[in-house]
Scaffold this motif. Sequence first.
Motif, PDB file in Angstrom:
ATOM      1  N   GLY A   3     -14.081  -2.286 -34.299  1.00  0.00           N
ATOM      2  CA  GLY A   3     -13.439  -1.068 -34.198  1.00  0.00           C
ATOM      3  C   GLY A   3     -14.102  -0.126 -34.291  1.00  0.00           C
ATOM      4  N   TYR A  22     -19.235  -3.590 -34.718  1.00  0.00           N
ATOM      5  CA  TYR A  22     -17.806  -2.257 -34.940  1.00  0.00           C
ATOM      6  C   TYR A  22     -18.410  -1.250 -33.404  1.00  0.00           C
ATOM      7  CZ  TYR A  22     -17.288  -4.619 -38.982  1.00  0.00           C
ATOM      8  OH  TYR A  22     -16.821  -5.348 -40.400  1.00  0.00           O
ATOM      9  N   ASP A  63     -10.829   3.217 -36.455  1.00  0.00           N
ATOM     10  CA  ASP A  63      -9.101   2.357 -36.572  1.00  0.00           C
ATOM     11  C   ASP A  63      -9.286   1.386 -37.855  1.00  0.00           C
ATOM     12  OD1 ASP A  63      -9.233   1.865 -33.718  1.00  0.00           O
ATOM     13  OD2 ASP A  63     -11.551   1.221 -33.737  1.00  0.00           O
ATOM     14  N   ARG A  89      -5.967   5.954 -36.295  1.00  0.00           N
ATOM     15  CA  ARG A  89      -4.878   5.474 -35.288  1.00  0.00           C
ATOM     16  C   ARG A  89      -4.047   5.420 -35.983  1.00  0.00           C
ATOM     17  NH1 ARG A  89     -10.338   3.966 -32.571  1.00  0.00           N
ATOM     18  NH2 ARG A  89     -11.214   5.776 -31.584  1.00  0.00           N
ATOM     19  N   GLY A  92      -3.738   2.058 -38.103  1.00  0.00           N
ATOM     20  CA  GLY A  92      -5.620   2.045 -38.626  1.00  0.00           C
ATOM     21  C   GLY A  92      -4.928   1.746 -40.367  1.00  0.00           C
ATOM     22  N   ARG A 155      -1.829   0.654 -44.260  1.00  0.00           N
ATOM     23  CA  ARG A 155      -1.755   0.820 -42.514  1.00  0.00           C
ATOM     24  C   ARG A 155      -0.931   2.162 -42.268  1.00  0.00           C
ATOM     25  NH1 ARG A 155      -3.872  -2.790 -38.879  1.00  0.00           N
ATOM     26  NH2 ARG A 155      -4.082  -4.524 -40.306  1.00  0.00           N
TER      27      ARG A 155
END
Length: 166
Positions: A3, A22, A63, A89, A92, A155
Amino acid sequence: AGGAILDLMSSWVSHLPDDVRYTRVAALGMNAQELAANPRADERRVHDLNRDPALPWPDASFDAVLNAVSVQYLVHPVEVFASVARVLRPGGLSVVAMSHRCFPTKAIRAFHYLDGPGRMDLVSRYHEATGSFDPPERIDRSPRDADPLWIVCARRSRGATLGSPN
């Protein structure tokens, strides 16, 4: 793994596993020399979040956004976490790790008085105040014979509309 990661309030080290790759690790901090010495960073930005809480990246750029043992220095935390939500995002992850260590003259007053659960509650409220995160998870990973480690993970809500913090 794989990510795009933002290491918020970074320095010469990003607290990321050495064996995980990543697509991108962006490090934002206040010291150009320390950021230059960070071997995990692909991108480095000098930026003082206490002067300008807006993160200098477009919407939905990352992310995950990580903050390792520095959240106690934010003087506009809700504005910073609203900006974190903006650059994440949908779905994320925001991860904030804390300990009992700090530079006492730089940490906000609350961190001098709150215990670990209180600090986790405060950081959870920062996330919640933005209206952009699912309910945060609080994790106590404190070993018995070492420094404590308190973590808050949240999140970015998939249906969140981003704007000013509440």
